[in-house]
Design a protein around this motif. Structure first.
Motif, mmCIF file in Angstrom:
data_model
loop_
_atom_site.group_PDB
_atom_site.id
_atom_site.type_symbol
_atom_site.label_atom_id
_atom_site.label_comp_id
_atom_site.label_asym_id
_atom_site.label_seq_id
_atom_site.Cartn_x
_atom_site.Cartn_y
_atom_site.Cartn_z
ATOM 1 N N GLU A 53 0.815 -1.222 0.000
ATOM 2 C CA GLU A 53 0.000 0.000 0.000
ATOM 3 C C GLU A 53 0.844 1.266 0.000
ATOM 4 O OE1 GLU A 53 -2.795 -0.069 3.141
ATOM 5 O OE2 GLU A 53 -3.854 -1.844 2.392
ATOM 6 N N ASP A 54 1.874 1.333 0.867
ATOM 7 C CA ASP A 54 2.641 2.577 0.946
ATOM 8 C C ASP A 54 3.802 2.620 -0.034
ATOM 9 O OD1 ASP A 54 4.624 0.949 2.064
ATOM 10 O OD2 ASP A 54 4.106 1.505 4.110
ATOM 11 N N GLN A 55 4.107 1.463 -0.695
ATOM 12 C CA GLN A 55 5.143 1.396 -1.722
ATOM 13 C C GLN A 55 6.476 1.978 -1.226
ATOM 14 O OE1 GLN A 55 3.520 3.270 -5.213
ATOM 15 N NE2 GLN A 55 2.198 1.551 -5.663
ATOM 16 N N ALA A 56 6.802 1.706 0.034
ATOM 17 C CA ALA A 56 8.055 2.208 0.594
ATOM 18 C C ALA A 56 9.265 1.467 0.033
ATOM 19 C CB ALA A 56 8.042 2.087 2.124
ATOM 20 N N LEU A 57 9.035 0.250 -0.453
ATOM 21 C CA LEU A 57 10.098 -0.482 -1.111
ATOM 22 C C LEU A 57 9.994 -0.259 -2.611
ATOM 23 C CD1 LEU A 57 10.153 -3.951 0.679
ATOM 24 C CD2 LEU A 57 11.802 -2.102 0.887
ATOM 25 N N PRO A 58 11.111 -0.396 -3.341
ATOM 26 C CA PRO A 58 11.047 -0.267 -4.799
ATOM 27 C C PRO A 58 10.034 -1.234 -5.372
ATOM 28 C CG PRO A 58 13.320 -0.374 -4.040
ATOM 29 C CD PRO A 58 12.456 -0.683 -2.849
ATOM 30 N N GLU A 59 9.187 -0.758 -6.306
ATOM 31 C CA GLU A 59 8.176 -1.622 -6.895
ATOM 32 C C GLU A 59 8.812 -2.722 -7.726
ATOM 33 O OE1 GLU A 59 5.318 0.544 -9.081
ATOM 34 O OE2 GLU A 59 4.654 1.748 -7.383
ATOM 35 N N ASN A 82 21.685 -3.890 -3.599
ATOM 36 C CA ASN A 82 21.537 -2.499 -4.012
ATOM 37 C C ASN A 82 20.145 -1.963 -3.698
ATOM 38 O OD1 ASN A 82 24.133 -2.231 -4.946
ATOM 39 N ND2 ASN A 82 23.632 -2.636 -7.077
ATOM 40 N N ALA A 83 19.143 -2.835 -3.806
ATOM 41 C CA ALA A 83 17.768 -2.398 -3.568
ATOM 42 C C ALA A 83 17.571 -1.908 -2.141
ATOM 43 C CB ALA A 83 16.794 -3.539 -3.876
ATOM 44 N N ILE A 84 18.267 -2.533 -1.190
ATOM 45 C CA ILE A 84 18.056 -2.133 0.205
ATOM 46 C C ILE A 84 18.907 -0.930 0.600
ATOM 47 C CG2 ILE A 84 17.455 -4.495 0.833
ATOM 48 C CD1 ILE A 84 20.187 -4.641 2.300
ATOM 49 N N GLU A 85 19.931 -0.612 -0.186
ATOM 50 C CA GLU A 85 20.810 0.493 0.190
ATOM 51 C C GLU A 85 20.069 1.832 0.199
ATOM 52 O OE1 GLU A 85 24.220 0.370 -2.316
ATOM 53 O OE2 GLU A 85 25.114 -1.356 -1.277
ATOM 54 N N GLY A 86 19.104 1.959 -0.696
ATOM 55 C CA GLY A 86 18.343 3.200 -0.736
ATOM 56 C C GLY A 86 17.436 3.387 0.465
ATOM 57 N N LEU A 87 17.245 2.328 1.236
ATOM 58 C CA LEU A 87 16.378 2.406 2.413
ATOM 59 C C LEU A 87 17.155 2.638 3.702
ATOM 60 C CD1 LEU A 87 14.032 -0.642 1.683
ATOM 61 C CD2 LEU A 87 13.590 1.760 1.182
ATOM 62 N N ALA A 88 18.476 2.581 3.635
ATOM 63 C CA ALA A 88 19.296 2.680 4.853
ATOM 64 C C ALA A 88 18.964 3.934 5.650
ATOM 65 C CB ALA A 88 20.774 2.671 4.487
ATOM 66 N N GLY A 89 18.766 3.744 6.951
ATOM 67 C CA GLY A 89 18.491 4.863 7.836
ATOM 68 C C GLY A 89 17.043 5.299 7.877
ATOM 69 N N SER A 90 16.189 4.635 7.126
ATOM 70 C CA SER A 90 14.775 5.018 7.079
ATOM 71 C C SER A 90 13.927 4.071 7.922
ATOM 72 C CB SER A 90 14.270 4.987 5.637
ATOM 73 O OG SER A 90 14.168 3.637 5.175
ATOM 74 N N PRO A 91 12.726 4.499 8.305
ATOM 75 C CA PRO A 91 11.827 3.593 9.022
ATOM 76 C C PRO A 91 11.508 2.345 8.209
ATOM 77 C CG PRO A 91 11.076 5.858 9.231
ATOM 78 C CD PRO A 91 12.187 5.868 8.220
ATOM 79 N N ALA A 92 11.461 2.494 6.881
ATOM 80 C CA ALA A 92 11.170 1.348 6.025
ATOM 81 C C ALA A 92 12.241 0.279 6.157
ATOM 82 C CB ALA A 92 11.051 1.804 4.567
ATOM 83 N N TYR A 93 13.500 0.699 6.319
ATOM 84 C CA TYR A 93 14.592 -0.256 6.472
ATOM 85 C C TYR A 93 14.384 -1.078 7.742
ATOM 86 C CZ TYR A 93 19.378 -2.100 6.432
ATOM 87 O OH TYR A 93 20.481 -2.933 6.416
ATOM 88 N N ARG A 95 11.631 -1.576 9.338
ATOM 89 C CA ARG A 95 10.438 -2.410 9.196
ATOM 90 C C ARG A 95 10.749 -3.655 8.375
ATOM 91 N NH1 ARG A 95 4.984 -0.468 6.000
ATOM 92 N NH2 ARG A 95 3.681 -2.300 6.436
ATOM 93 N N ALA A 96 11.466 -3.471 7.271
ATOM 94 C CA ALA A 96 11.832 -4.605 6.421
ATOM 95 C C ALA A 96 12.752 -5.566 7.165
ATOM 96 C CB ALA A 96 12.500 -4.100 5.147
ATOM 97 N N GLU A 97 13.674 -5.013 7.942
ATOM 98 C CA GLU A 97 14.599 -5.866 8.678
ATOM 99 C C GLU A 97 13.849 -6.730 9.688
ATOM 100 O OE1 GLU A 97 19.033 -5.219 9.507
ATOM 101 O OE2 GLU A 97 17.956 -4.067 11.048
ATOM 102 N N GLY A 98 12.859 -6.155 10.330
ATOM 103 C CA GLY A 98 12.061 -6.939 11.267
ATOM 104 C C GLY A 98 11.351 -8.103 10.588
ATOM 105 N N ILE A 99 10.874 -7.854 9.356
ATOM 106 C CA ILE A 99 10.178 -8.907 8.618
ATOM 107 C C ILE A 99 11.124 -10.046 8.258
ATOM 108 C CG2 ILE A 99 9.022 -9.436 6.434
ATOM 109 C CD1 ILE A 99 7.775 -6.612 6.591
ATOM 110 N N VAL A 100 12.311 -9.705 7.744
ATOM 111 C CA VAL A 100 13.227 -10.779 7.322
ATOM 112 C C VAL A 100 13.814 -11.511 8.525
ATOM 113 C CG1 VAL A 100 13.734 -9.555 5.168
ATOM 114 C CG2 VAL A 100 15.294 -9.297 7.114
ATOM 115 N N GLU A 101 13.994 -10.803 9.615
ATOM 116 C CA GLU A 101 14.479 -11.472 10.834
ATOM 117 C C GLU A 101 13.475 -12.506 11.331
ATOM 118 O OE1 GLU A 101 17.331 -7.903 12.654
ATOM 119 O OE2 GLU A 101 15.331 -8.270 13.491
ATOM 120 N N SER A 102 12.192 -12.216 11.123
ATOM 121 C CA SER A 102 11.165 -13.173 11.547
ATOM 122 C C SER A 102 11.150 -14.424 10.679
ATOM 123 C CB SER A 102 9.780 -12.504 11.512
ATOM 124 O OG SER A 102 9.354 -12.285 10.183
#
Length: 200
Positions: A53-59, A82-93, A95-102
């Motif tokens: 919905e929020d498209q915080a990750l690259p489509e 490379n796709a995750i480098e653009g998210l570094a330092g952001s809330p989206a990063y 959030r994504a890290e929490g998902i993959v850790e799970s």
């Protein structure tokens, strides 16, 4: 002689289509276990759902840059990294890290490195039947570049450099570790579905 940017753009777009079909990705040390492959597929699907919905990750993790007449080659060796480098330092990063850790990954970098390996192995399998045709297509494209009266010497040089990178990509796409290829074969259908969804 008048320039024909549309022909140049079309030729460049054709090269990118060839390259996008080949995207080689780097391998990392360590076993690519069935559990890890399943975890990557599940986590990729979870990320797509979470950010739909929020498209915080690259489509599209493999979306090429806009053609402005000066095409640059994407770095196909680290697509997920490379796709995750653009998210570094952001809330989206975070959030994504929490998902993959799970899903069993140490962090987002660990997840991306695994994705790089899996994608390389997947492309090696895809290339098993397609390599001869791709080689012929690239040879034809090179001949068209060399024989085109609509491209300047500078443009031809740029296109030849891109084609050289494409040929390198073909070789790398075929060089995934045999153990990684064997590891993902049982999961090809699920992996293909997840990657297609990620690219939509």
């Amino acid at each position: 002689m008048p320039s024909h940017p549309s022909r140049y753009s079309l030729a460049g777009a054709g090269l990118l289509l060839i390259l996008l079909a080949l995207m080689p990705l780097s391998a990392r040390a360590g076993e690519l276990s069935a559990e890890r492959v399943r975890g990557f597929i599940a986590s990729l699907q979870a990320l797509q759902t979470a950010f739909a919905e929020d498209q915080a990750l690259p489509e599209d993790l493999s979306e090429p840059p806009a053609d402005d007449g000066h095409l640059e080659m994407p770095d196909f060796s680290r697509i997920f990294s490379n796709a995750i480098e653009g998210l570094a330092g952001s809330p989206a990063y975070d959030r994504a890290e929490g998902i993959v850790e799970s899903h069993g990954f140490a962090d987002l970098s660990d997840w991306a490195g695994t994705g790089d390996r899996i994608y390389q192995a997947w492309m090696a399998i895809e290339m098993e039947q397609r390599a001869p045709q791709v080689t012929r297509d690239m040879a034809q494209a090179m001949a068209e570049i060399d024989n085109s009266p609509h491209l300047s010497a500078e443009q031809k040089a740029q296109m030849r450099a891109m084609m050289a990178s494409a040929q390198h990509s073909v070789r790398q796409a075929q060089s995934a570790p045999a153990e990684d290829i064997a590891a993902i074969r049982p999961h090809l259908d699920a992996l293909r579905a997840a990657l297609v969804e990620a690219g939509e």
